[in-house]
Design a protein around this motif. Structure first.
Motif, PDB file in Angstrom:
ATOM      1  N   THR A 106     103.816 -19.178 -71.161  1.00 33.21           N
ATOM      2  CA  THR A 106     104.894 -20.036 -70.689  1.00 33.21           C
ATOM      3  C   THR A 106     104.336 -21.447 -70.484  1.00 33.21           C
ATOM      4  OG1 THR A 106     104.451 -19.593 -68.346  1.00 33.21           O
ATOM      5  CG2 THR A 106     105.960 -18.090 -69.505  1.00 33.21           C
ATOM      6  N   PRO A 107     105.192 -22.469 -70.395  1.00 36.56           N
ATOM      7  CA  PRO A 107     104.684 -23.833 -70.210  1.00 36.56           C
ATOM      8  C   PRO A 107     103.928 -24.047 -68.909  1.00 36.56           C
ATOM      9  CG  PRO A 107     106.933 -23.881 -71.045  1.00 36.56           C
ATOM     10  CD  PRO A 107     106.653 -22.459 -70.676  1.00 36.56           C
ATOM     11  N   LEU A 108     104.226 -23.254 -67.872  1.00 36.17           N
ATOM     12  CA  LEU A 108     103.556 -23.417 -66.575  1.00 36.17           C
ATOM     13  C   LEU A 108     103.075 -22.066 -66.061  1.00 36.17           C
ATOM     14  CD1 LEU A 108     105.823 -26.042 -64.780  1.00 36.17           C
ATOM     15  CD2 LEU A 108     103.381 -26.264 -65.237  1.00 36.17           C
ATOM     16  N   PRO A 109     102.011 -21.536 -66.648  1.00 34.44           N
ATOM     17  CA  PRO A 109     101.482 -20.258 -66.182  1.00 34.44           C
ATOM     18  C   PRO A 109     100.809 -20.406 -64.817  1.00 34.44           C
ATOM     19  CG  PRO A 109     100.009 -21.197 -67.807  1.00 34.44           C
ATOM     20  CD  PRO A 109     101.225 -22.097 -67.750  1.00 34.44           C
ATOM     21  N   ASP A 110     100.403 -19.292 -64.247  1.00 36.30           N
ATOM     22  CA  ASP A 110      99.798 -19.288 -62.911  1.00 36.30           C
ATOM     23  C   ASP A 110      98.396 -18.681 -62.980  1.00 36.30           C
ATOM     24  OD1 ASP A 110      99.346 -19.382 -60.212  1.00 36.30           O
ATOM     25  OD2 ASP A 110     100.798 -17.822 -59.672  1.00 36.30           O
ATOM     26  N   PRO A 111      97.409 -19.422 -63.502  1.00 35.19           N
ATOM     27  CA  PRO A 111      96.069 -18.860 -63.698  1.00 35.19           C
ATOM     28  C   PRO A 111      95.364 -18.447 -62.412  1.00 35.19           C
ATOM     29  CG  PRO A 111      96.344 -20.896 -64.953  1.00 35.19           C
ATOM     30  CD  PRO A 111      97.495 -20.796 -64.016  1.00 35.19           C
ATOM     31  N   LEU A 112      95.742 -19.030 -61.283  1.00 34.91           N
ATOM     32  CA  LEU A 112      95.099 -18.687 -60.012  1.00 34.91           C
ATOM     33  C   LEU A 112      95.870 -17.628 -59.246  1.00 34.91           C
ATOM     34  CD1 LEU A 112      94.064 -22.276 -58.823  1.00 34.91           C
ATOM     35  CD2 LEU A 112      92.621 -20.528 -59.880  1.00 34.91           C
ATOM     36  N   GLY A 113      96.999 -17.186 -59.804  1.00 33.66           N
ATOM     37  CA  GLY A 113      97.827 -16.212 -59.111  1.00 33.66           C
ATOM     38  C   GLY A 113      98.199 -15.052 -59.993  1.00 33.66           C
ATOM     39  N   ALA A 114      99.479 -14.984 -60.338  1.00 35.40           N
ATOM     40  CA  ALA A 114      99.997 -13.844 -61.080  1.00 35.40           C
ATOM     41  C   ALA A 114      99.341 -13.658 -62.442  1.00 35.40           C
ATOM     42  CB  ALA A 114     101.516 -13.990 -61.245  1.00 35.40           C
ATOM     43  N   ASP A 115      98.863 -14.741 -63.057  1.00 37.81           N
ATOM     44  CA  ASP A 115      98.281 -14.659 -64.401  1.00 37.81           C
ATOM     45  C   ASP A 115      96.756 -14.675 -64.392  1.00 37.81           C
ATOM     46  OD1 ASP A 115     100.877 -14.718 -65.532  1.00 37.81           O
ATOM     47  OD2 ASP A 115     100.925 -16.897 -65.328  1.00 37.81           O
ATOM     48  N   PHE A 116      96.157 -14.462 -63.245  1.00 39.38           N
ATOM     49  CA  PHE A 116      94.705 -14.580 -63.110  1.00 39.38           C
ATOM     50  C   PHE A 116      93.956 -13.690 -64.097  1.00 39.38           C
ATOM     51  CE2 PHE A 116      90.689 -13.084 -61.336  1.00 39.38           C
ATOM     52  CZ  PHE A 116      90.045 -14.271 -61.026  1.00 39.38           C
ATOM     53  N   ASP A 117      94.301 -12.420 -64.161  1.00 40.90           N
ATOM     54  CA  ASP A 117      93.575 -11.482 -65.010  1.00 40.90           C
ATOM     55  C   ASP A 117      93.669 -11.859 -66.490  1.00 40.90           C
ATOM     56  OD1 ASP A 117      92.818 -10.006 -62.816  1.00 40.90           O
ATOM     57  OD2 ASP A 117      94.474  -8.576 -62.977  1.00 40.90           O
ATOM     58  N   GLY A 118      94.781 -12.455 -66.884  1.00 37.79           N
ATOM     59  CA  GLY A 118      94.957 -12.829 -68.276  1.00 37.79           C
ATOM     60  C   GLY A 118      94.144 -14.031 -68.692  1.00 37.79           C
ATOM     61  N   PHE A 119      93.742 -14.877 -67.723  1.00 36.38           N
ATOM     62  CA  PHE A 119      93.032 -16.118 -68.047  1.00 36.38           C
ATOM     63  C   PHE A 119      91.531 -16.066 -67.762  1.00 36.38           C
ATOM     64  CE2 PHE A 119      97.305 -17.807 -68.111  1.00 36.38           C
ATOM     65  CZ  PHE A 119      97.234 -18.855 -69.017  1.00 36.38           C
ATOM     66  N   THR A 170      89.677 -25.844 -87.445  1.00 35.84           N
ATOM     67  CA  THR A 170      90.272 -24.639 -86.879  1.00 35.84           C
ATOM     68  C   THR A 170      89.603 -24.326 -85.548  1.00 35.84           C
ATOM     69  OG1 THR A 170      88.751 -23.126 -87.969  1.00 35.84           O
ATOM     70  CG2 THR A 170      90.794 -23.674 -89.154  1.00 35.84           C
ATOM     71  N   LEU A 171      90.289 -23.572 -84.737  1.00 33.85           N
ATOM     72  CA  LEU A 171      89.752 -23.163 -83.447  1.00 33.85           C
ATOM     73  C   LEU A 171      90.287 -21.785 -83.120  1.00 33.85           C
ATOM     74  CD1 LEU A 171      88.196 -23.947 -80.813  1.00 33.85           C
ATOM     75  CD2 LEU A 171      90.395 -24.731 -79.921  1.00 33.85           C
ATOM     76  N   ASP A 172      89.406 -20.868 -82.708  1.00 30.78           N
ATOM     77  CA  ASP A 172      89.814 -19.539 -82.284  1.00 30.78           C
ATOM     78  C   ASP A 172      89.895 -19.494 -80.763  1.00 30.78           C
ATOM     79  OD1 ASP A 172      89.976 -18.532 -84.848  1.00 30.78           O
ATOM     80  OD2 ASP A 172      87.872 -17.930 -84.892  1.00 30.78           O
ATOM     81  N   VAL A 173      91.031 -19.096 -80.240  1.00 31.28           N
ATOM     82  CA  VAL A 173      91.246 -19.038 -78.794  1.00 31.28           C
ATOM     83  C   VAL A 173      91.878 -17.707 -78.430  1.00 31.28           C
ATOM     84  CG1 VAL A 173      91.503 -21.544 -78.639  1.00 31.28           C
ATOM     85  CG2 VAL A 173      93.540 -20.108 -78.900  1.00 31.28           C
ATOM     86  N   ASP A 174      91.869 -17.430 -77.126  1.00 30.96           N
ATOM     87  CA  ASP A 174      92.539 -16.231 -76.621  1.00 30.96           C
ATOM     88  C   ASP A 174      93.967 -16.533 -76.185  1.00 30.96           C
ATOM     89  OD1 ASP A 174      90.240 -14.421 -76.776  1.00 30.96           O
ATOM     90  OD2 ASP A 174      89.393 -15.705 -75.205  1.00 30.96           O
ATOM     91  N   LEU A 175      94.181 -17.757 -75.680  1.00 31.12           N
ATOM     92  CA  LEU A 175      95.500 -18.140 -75.196  1.00 31.12           C
ATOM     93  C   LEU A 175      95.768 -19.607 -75.514  1.00 31.12           C
ATOM     94  CD1 LEU A 175      95.461 -16.479 -71.650  1.00 31.12           C
ATOM     95  CD2 LEU A 175      96.836 -15.735 -73.592  1.00 31.12           C
ATOM     96  N   LEU A 176      97.019 -19.922 -75.777  1.00 31.67           N
ATOM     97  CA  LEU A 176      97.455 -21.300 -75.997  1.00 31.67           C
ATOM     98  C   LEU A 176      98.584 -21.597 -75.004  1.00 31.67           C
ATOM     99  CD1 LEU A 176      98.173 -22.976 -79.436  1.00 31.67           C
ATOM    100  CD2 LEU A 176      99.614 -23.390 -77.454  1.00 31.67           C
ATOM    101  N   VAL A 177      98.395 -22.650 -74.207  1.00 30.26           N
ATOM    102  CA  VAL A 177      99.407 -23.060 -73.232  1.00 30.26           C
ATOM    103  C   VAL A 177     100.197 -24.233 -73.806  1.00 30.26           C
ATOM    104  CG1 VAL A 177      99.858 -23.870 -70.888  1.00 30.26           C
ATOM    105  CG2 VAL A 177      97.934 -22.323 -71.327  1.00 30.26           C
ATOM    106  N   PRO A 178     101.509 -24.078 -74.038  1.00 25.55           N
ATOM    107  CA  PRO A 178     102.304 -25.126 -74.693  1.00 25.55           C
ATOM    108  C   PRO A 178     102.911 -26.113 -73.705  1.00 25.55           C
ATOM    109  CG  PRO A 178     103.639 -23.163 -74.436  1.00 25.55           C
ATOM    110  CD  PRO A 178     102.304 -22.843 -73.815  1.00 25.55           C
ATOM    111  N   ALA A 179     102.073 -26.973 -73.143  1.00 31.48           N
ATOM    112  CA  ALA A 179     102.563 -27.990 -72.209  1.00 31.48           C
ATOM    113  C   ALA A 179     103.012 -29.226 -72.984  1.00 31.48           C
ATOM    114  CB  ALA A 179     101.473 -28.338 -71.207  1.00 31.48           C
ATOM    115  N   THR A 180     103.858 -29.001 -73.965  1.00 29.43           N
ATOM    116  CA  THR A 180     104.257 -30.037 -74.912  1.00 29.43           C
ATOM    117  C   THR A 180     105.624 -30.631 -74.612  1.00 29.43           C
ATOM    118  OG1 THR A 180     104.954 -28.200 -76.327  1.00 29.43           O
ATOM    119  CG2 THR A 180     102.846 -29.224 -76.822  1.00 29.43           C
ATOM    120  N   GLY A 181     106.169 -30.358 -73.453  1.00 24.35           N
ATOM    121  CA  GLY A 181     107.435 -30.949 -73.068  1.00 24.35           C
ATOM    122  C   GLY A 181     108.629 -30.093 -73.436  1.00 24.35           C
ATOM    123  N   PHE A 182     109.799 -30.628 -73.164  1.00 28.79           N
ATOM    124  CA  PHE A 182     111.048 -29.915 -73.369  1.00 28.79           C
ATOM    125  C   PHE A 182     112.044 -30.821 -74.090  1.00 28.79           C
ATOM    126  CE2 PHE A 182     108.837 -27.982 -69.935  1.00 28.79           C
ATOM    127  CZ  PHE A 182     109.184 -26.637 -69.939  1.00 28.79           C
TER     128      PHE A 182
END
Length: 482
Positions: free
Chosen positions: A194-207, A307-319
């Motif tokens: 999502t555009p505003l994930p919660d890496p220090l909270g609900a999404d901690f394990d995923g990040f 190219t770049l290999d990543v585990d997650l991409l955060v789309p903070a690209t606006g609305f």
């Protein structure tokens, strides 16, 4: 008669509910249609994020009067939060929007689970008035079609105020405003957050411990990057890339710093600068995404063949605004930012920051489609310079016009704090997303960056006064792929 029908407000967020409160105060019937299950549903989605502005700027005047006035059916026990406190999204919902939506004057007028799919016009006798029909158009009603759990419902209205926001229509991560090849598949596979994930909270394990690419140069990107920087301090195996579409420029990246009159917003840039300078966040320049390939990891392909290999991409690209449901209405929109035409030049992010946008009301927001208005974040189209207080003034003026009070509609006043630069990549608004204040994230006392005059990115780059060296891009683990 046309006036016997309600004004329909689309969206039960802060601006939509403010419009409803002003309509009730003017003794105008109103019906609020909310796609979510409760008021402020979109705001609740980023409930962990603090706003930049204090409660002083975030409570609408008519809404406050409604909540603070005792009537035969309502005992005014609501107390406004402390004006100088910074609310998080969840605070806005729990301490303000929920009590407002539950007020006995307003609650029966809100329909939840009603997603608007079309807005058009019809005659009072039921005859159709499509976009091509001019005769009798001004006197016709609006037909608002909604999708509910029980089926489709058509609602007639004398006027429509669209406060549906932009949260559900984020910009793609691909270049030039369109999705990258494979972007939809990558999102479905869970690589795009999502555009505003919660890496220090609900999404901690995923990040934690992952390689993360954050795309965007605005406040949403900054919020996520700061959270990830804090996460990396606890889990140093976490790798954080900050992808910029252009060249790194400290003024555009970090804003007004200590001189921003909204301290939380200045603090945002100051905190982000520290993580970059400490090496917790690596900047990647000229990131123009052409394709995404989802396998065990996500491969990000760029226009210059990197190219770049990543585990997650955060789309903070606006609305951007979703205007599809309005296709049968006659709208006059600015060609660049997709705001009402008269408003467009006032909010152009190339020349304006959040605090330099002039007060505007019904006249600037009107369309050839009489009695139809787009308000709030959606009224700003693709521009990121929206402040919540601006939306409150918008709906006050519009409701005055609908009530026939032309003098009140034209008397628009708004006091906004001066700001730092609002990037065109901002994902939400200048009110949304600032990290919680903390001792180690305070505004730097030795920052010399003033809030720059509105200017183009090129001009801003040439006039930076920052003594801190410019951010140094990196190429670690990032190169041509055979």
């Amino acid at each position: 008669m046309k006036n016997s029908y309600p004004v329909v407000v689309i969206g039960a967020g802060p601006i939509g509910l403010a419009a409803a409160a002003h309509l009730l105060e003017r003794n105008l019937d109103v019906r609020v249609l909310e796609a979510g299950a409760s008021a402020g549903a979109a705001m609740q989605a980023w409930g962990h994020i603090k706003l930049f502005s204090t409660w002083r700027y975030n409570i609408d005047a008519a809404s406050r009067r409604l909540l603070e006035t005792t009537t035969d059916t309502y005992t005014a026990t609501w107390e406004a939060p402390r004006e100088t406190k910074l609310p998080a999204g969840a605070d806005m919902v729990n301490e303000y929007l929920a009590p407002l939506s539950e007020h006995p004057e307003l609650a029966p007028r809100i329909s939840y689970g009603h997603r608007v799919t079309n807005v058009t016009r019809v005659r009072e006798d039921g005859g159709g008035v499509d976009k091509t029909r001019t005769g009798g158009r001004k006197e016709s009603l609006f037909l608002v079609r909604t999708q509910t759990e029980t089926g489709v419902e058509d609602i007639l209205a004398r006027a429509v105020i669209d406060a549906s926001g932009t949260w559900n229509s984020p910009n793609p991560v691909g270049r030039s405003g369109i999705e990258a090849i494979g972007e939809a598949a990558a999102r479905d596979a869970g690589f795009i957050t999502t555009p505003l994930p919660d890496p220090l909270g609900a999404d901690f394990d995923g990040f934690a411990g992952k390689t993360v690419l954050v795309l965007g140069a605005g406040h949403s990107a900054a919020n996520t990057l700061i959270s990830l920087g804090k996460l990396r301090q606890k889990h140093p195996e976490t790798t954080i890339y900050w992808g910029l579409r252009g060249v790194a420029n400290p003024v555009r990246l970090y804003g007004g710093g200590a001189l921003d009159e909204l301290p939380a917003r200045g603090q945002l840039g100051t905190s982000l600068r520290k993580f970059v300078e400490n090496g917790d966040i690596a900047i990647l320049e000229n990131v123009s995404v052409t394709a995404l390939e989802a396998d065990d990891r996500l491969t990000v392909k760029l226009a210059d063949e990197r190219t770049l290999d990543v585990d997650l991409l955060v789309p903070a690209t606006g609305f951007r605004p979703d205007l599809r449901m309005l296709s049968e209405l006659r709208l006059d929109m600015d060609l660049m930012v997709e705001a009402p035409r008269e408003l467009g030049p006032l909010i152009d992010p190339e020349f304006h920051s959040c605090g330099t946008v002039k007060a505007h009301g019904e006249r600037a927001l009107s369309h050839p489609e009489t009695d139809f208005y787009i308000v709030g974040m959606k009224s700003y189209g693709r521009a990121p310079t929206f402040l919540m207080a601006t939306g409150y003034e918008q709906v006050r003026s519009i409701v005055a016009a609908l009530a026939g009070d032309r003098a009140a509609a034209d008397s628009v006043e708004l006091e906004l704090p001066a700001t730092g630069v609002c990037s065109s990549d901002l994902g939400g608004s200048c009110d949304a997303p600032a990290p919680a204040a903390s001792a180690d994230a305070g505004a730097s006392a030795d920052s010399c960056c003033s809030a720059p005059e509105p200017a183009s990115e090129t001009a801003a780059a040439s006039s930076s006064c920052c003594s801190t060296p410019a951010p140094q891009p990196v190429t670690i683990g990032f190169g041509p792929r055979g």
